[in-house]
Design an enzyme around this catalytic site. Sequence first.
Site, PDB file in Angstrom:
ATOM      1  N   SER A  46       0.825  -1.200   0.000  1.00 27.39           N
ATOM      2  CA  SER A  46       0.000   0.000   0.000  1.00 27.39           C
ATOM      3  C   SER A  46       0.865   1.259   0.000  1.00 27.39           C
ATOM      4  CB  SER A  46      -0.913   0.022   1.224  1.00 27.39           C
ATOM      5  OG  SER A  46      -1.720  -1.138   1.255  1.00 27.39           O
TER       6      SER A  46
HETATM    7  N1  SAH Z   1      -1.461  -3.441   3.316  1.00 27.48           N
HETATM    8  C1  SAH Z   1      -0.911  -4.453   2.439  1.00 27.48           C
HETATM    9  C2  SAH Z   1      -1.705  -4.420   1.157  1.00 27.48           C
HETATM   10  C3  SAH Z   1      -1.533  -5.591   0.302  1.00 27.48           C
HETATM   11  S1  SAH Z   1      -2.538  -5.553  -1.159  1.00 27.48           S
HETATM   12  C4  SAH Z   1       0.564  -4.144   2.225  1.00 27.48           C
HETATM   13  O1  SAH Z   1       0.965  -3.033   2.521  1.00 27.48           O
HETATM   14  O2  SAH Z   1       1.288  -5.005   1.740  1.00 27.48           O
HETATM   15  C5  SAH Z   1      -4.030  -6.281  -0.581  1.00 27.48           C
HETATM   16  C6  SAH Z   1      -3.935  -7.673  -0.040  1.00 27.48           C
HETATM   17  O3  SAH Z   1      -5.262  -8.130   0.213  1.00 27.48           O
HETATM   18  C7  SAH Z   1      -3.316  -8.688  -0.994  1.00 27.48           C
HETATM   19  O4  SAH Z   1      -2.241  -9.305  -0.348  1.00 27.48           O
HETATM   20  C8  SAH Z   1      -4.437  -9.654  -1.280  1.00 27.48           C
HETATM   21  O5  SAH Z   1      -4.009 -11.005  -1.436  1.00 27.48           O
HETATM   22  C9  SAH Z   1      -5.290  -9.518  -0.047  1.00 27.48           C
HETATM   23  N2  SAH Z   1      -6.673  -9.935  -0.204  1.00 27.48           N
HETATM   24  C10 SAH Z   1      -7.517  -9.734  -1.247  1.00 27.48           C
HETATM   25  N3  SAH Z   1      -8.713 -10.300  -1.010  1.00 27.48           N
HETATM   26  C11 SAH Z   1      -8.623 -10.887   0.232  1.00 27.48           C
HETATM   27  C12 SAH Z   1      -9.528 -11.647   1.037  1.00 27.48           C
HETATM   28  N4  SAH Z   1     -10.775 -11.934   0.651  1.00 27.48           N
HETATM   29  N5  SAH Z   1      -9.090 -12.086   2.232  1.00 27.48           N
HETATM   30  C13 SAH Z   1      -7.841 -11.830   2.669  1.00 27.48           C
HETATM   31  N6  SAH Z   1      -6.947 -11.124   1.954  1.00 27.48           N
HETATM   32  C14 SAH Z   1      -7.332 -10.656   0.742  1.00 27.48           C
END
Ligand code: SAH
Length: 223
Positions: free
Chosen positions: A73
């Site tokens: 993010s």
């Molecule tokens: N805050 C994190 C953002 C990662 S991007 C960072 O800084 O790295 C968003 C994440 O949400 C991804 O890793 C994706 O796999 C996860 N995601 C998407 N749908 C999801 C769900 N239904 N349950 C759990 N994780 C999910």
Amino acid sequence: MSERPGGGANGIGMTSARTRERLVQRLTEQGIRDPRVLDRIRNVPRHLFVDEALGSRAYEDTALPIGHGQTISQPYVVARMTEAATLGGTPAKVLEIGTGCGYQTAVLAPLVGRLYSVERIAGLLTRAKERLRELGIRNVRFKHGDGNLGWPSQSPFDAILLAAAPHAVPQQLLAQLVEGGRLIAPIGPEGRQELLRLTRRGDQFVRERLGFVSFVPLLGGVA
Ligand code: SAH
């Protein structure tokens, strides 16, 4: 002291106090006020959460790829969501959906009592756990699962944060909030999402609009 990006994998260019201070300055100008949140942005080594090849860009205010089609993010959004969730206090129990590389987790964890973090991609979760352990962060419980379901056995939560965007507000998550608890989530289709805060008041939810954002979609099931 060199400030050039790309000054070696662990070069001073990417980790220097001045590089990080510039990011903090930028977020301050964009309206981030909570000094504890700004301190976390200053102190969490974001370059350790991305691939070495991208390390030189780690303190830019931008999302970067972390593999599996996902992104770390953007620091501004992490700061905004952290502020919106903690409200200057220390919520006892917080649920995060979408651990990803664990950056948001690392920013948020010391500002809450206990953090529960759910990720659907096992490979990302394993790496995130390792990083958090190396950073000495111990008040996080992780789960490999579908965040659409929340974490019923640990509910209710004082705050729930979504790091991926559903098309509509997930009712199952709202049901896992305490009275006065808040859900911070990007809502809407790709390219047209709005960050919302929904605060529980009895059976009603007060809705605040926190600005337009760009997140990967919230998917179903596990991988
Ligand atoms: N805050 C994190 C953002 C990662 S991007 C960072 O800084 O790295 C968003 C994440 O949400 C991804 O890793 C994706 O796999 C996860 N995601 C998407 N749908 C999801 C769900 N239904 N349950 C759990 N994780 C999910």
